[in-house]
Design a protein around this motif. Sequence first.
Motif, PDB file in Angstrom:
ATOM      1  N   GLN A  86       0.805  -1.223   0.000  1.00 53.33           N
ATOM      2  CA  GLN A  86       0.000   0.000   0.000  1.00 53.33           C
ATOM      3  C   GLN A  86       0.840   1.275   0.000  1.00 53.33           C
ATOM      4  O   GLN A  86       0.331   2.346  -0.285  1.00 53.33           O
ATOM      5  CB  GLN A  86      -0.911   0.032   1.238  1.00 53.33           C
ATOM      6  N   THR A  87       2.107   1.164   0.316  1.00 53.43           N
ATOM      7  CA  THR A  87       2.970   2.330   0.447  1.00 53.43           C
ATOM      8  C   THR A  87       3.698   2.601  -0.867  1.00 53.43           C
ATOM      9  O   THR A  87       4.362   1.719  -1.390  1.00 53.43           O
ATOM     10  CB  THR A  87       4.000   2.092   1.569  1.00 53.43           C
ATOM     11  N   PRO A  88       3.573   3.816  -1.398  1.00 51.65           N
ATOM     12  CA  PRO A  88       4.321   4.140  -2.620  1.00 51.65           C
ATOM     13  C   PRO A  88       5.824   4.108  -2.353  1.00 51.65           C
ATOM     14  O   PRO A  88       6.272   4.423  -1.255  1.00 51.65           O
ATOM     15  CB  PRO A  88       3.875   5.553  -2.979  1.00 51.65           C
ATOM     16  N   ASN A  90       8.245   5.872  -3.941  1.00 53.64           N
ATOM     17  CA  ASN A  90       8.943   6.993  -4.576  1.00 53.64           C
ATOM     18  C   ASN A  90      10.121   7.408  -3.709  1.00 53.64           C
ATOM     19  O   ASN A  90       9.954   7.741  -2.553  1.00 53.64           O
ATOM     20  CB  ASN A  90       8.004   8.182  -4.772  1.00 53.64           C
ATOM     21  N   ARG A  91      11.286   7.407  -4.289  1.00 55.64           N
ATOM     22  CA  ARG A  91      12.481   7.799  -3.552  1.00 55.64           C
ATOM     23  C   ARG A  91      12.718   9.304  -3.618  1.00 55.64           C
ATOM     24  O   ARG A  91      13.381   9.867  -2.783  1.00 55.64           O
ATOM     25  CB  ARG A  91      13.706   7.066  -4.086  1.00 55.64           C
ATOM     26  N   LEU A  92      12.188   9.937  -4.629  1.00 58.34           N
ATOM     27  CA  LEU A  92      12.402  11.370  -4.793  1.00 58.34           C
ATOM     28  C   LEU A  92      11.132  12.123  -4.402  1.00 58.34           C
ATOM     29  O   LEU A  92      10.028  11.670  -4.677  1.00 58.34           O
ATOM     30  CB  LEU A  92      12.743  11.695  -6.256  1.00 58.34           C
ATOM     31  N   SER A  93      11.305  13.263  -3.811  1.00 63.71           N
ATOM     32  CA  SER A  93      10.163  14.105  -3.489  1.00 63.71           C
ATOM     33  C   SER A  93       9.565  14.648  -4.786  1.00 63.71           C
ATOM     34  O   SER A  93      10.194  14.619  -5.854  1.00 63.71           O
ATOM     35  CB  SER A  93      10.587  15.256  -2.587  1.00 63.71           C
ATOM     36  N   ARG A  94       8.372  15.175  -4.689  1.00 64.01           N
ATOM     37  CA  ARG A  94       7.708  15.735  -5.874  1.00 64.01           C
ATOM     38  C   ARG A  94       8.548  16.858  -6.481  1.00 64.01           C
ATOM     39  O   ARG A  94       8.730  16.917  -7.699  1.00 64.01           O
ATOM     40  CB  ARG A  94       6.322  16.243  -5.501  1.00 64.01           C
TER      41      ARG A  94
END
Length: 105
Positions: A86-88, A90-94
């Motif tokens: 359930q947890t994305p 993404n290693r980089l912030s938006r």
Amino acid sequence: MDHLVQHIESLIFTTDHSISLEEIDSVLEEAFGLNFPDEQIIEAIEELRERYAAPGYAFEIVERGGGYQFLTKGAYHNTVGVFLRQTPHNRLSRSARETLPFVAY
């Protein structure tokens, strides 16, 4: 040395991989200027393993890949698996993802 067990516990907890006896020894030597015998470090790790083997803990210290690591006990794998799905990841912030194309250009 006072609180050797807690210092070793903090090292094992902090890493995202197995930490070897040599790595533990190296950190302790640099941090305190003392050389601890392997037997003393192993004894402290065994004390921690016994502590976390108790039913009140959802994780344990496992010897793996030539080192020691905290892992979730088998009874909780399903719950952790659901959370990870359930947890994305993404290693980089938006903002970092928005900036990256400009840097690449």
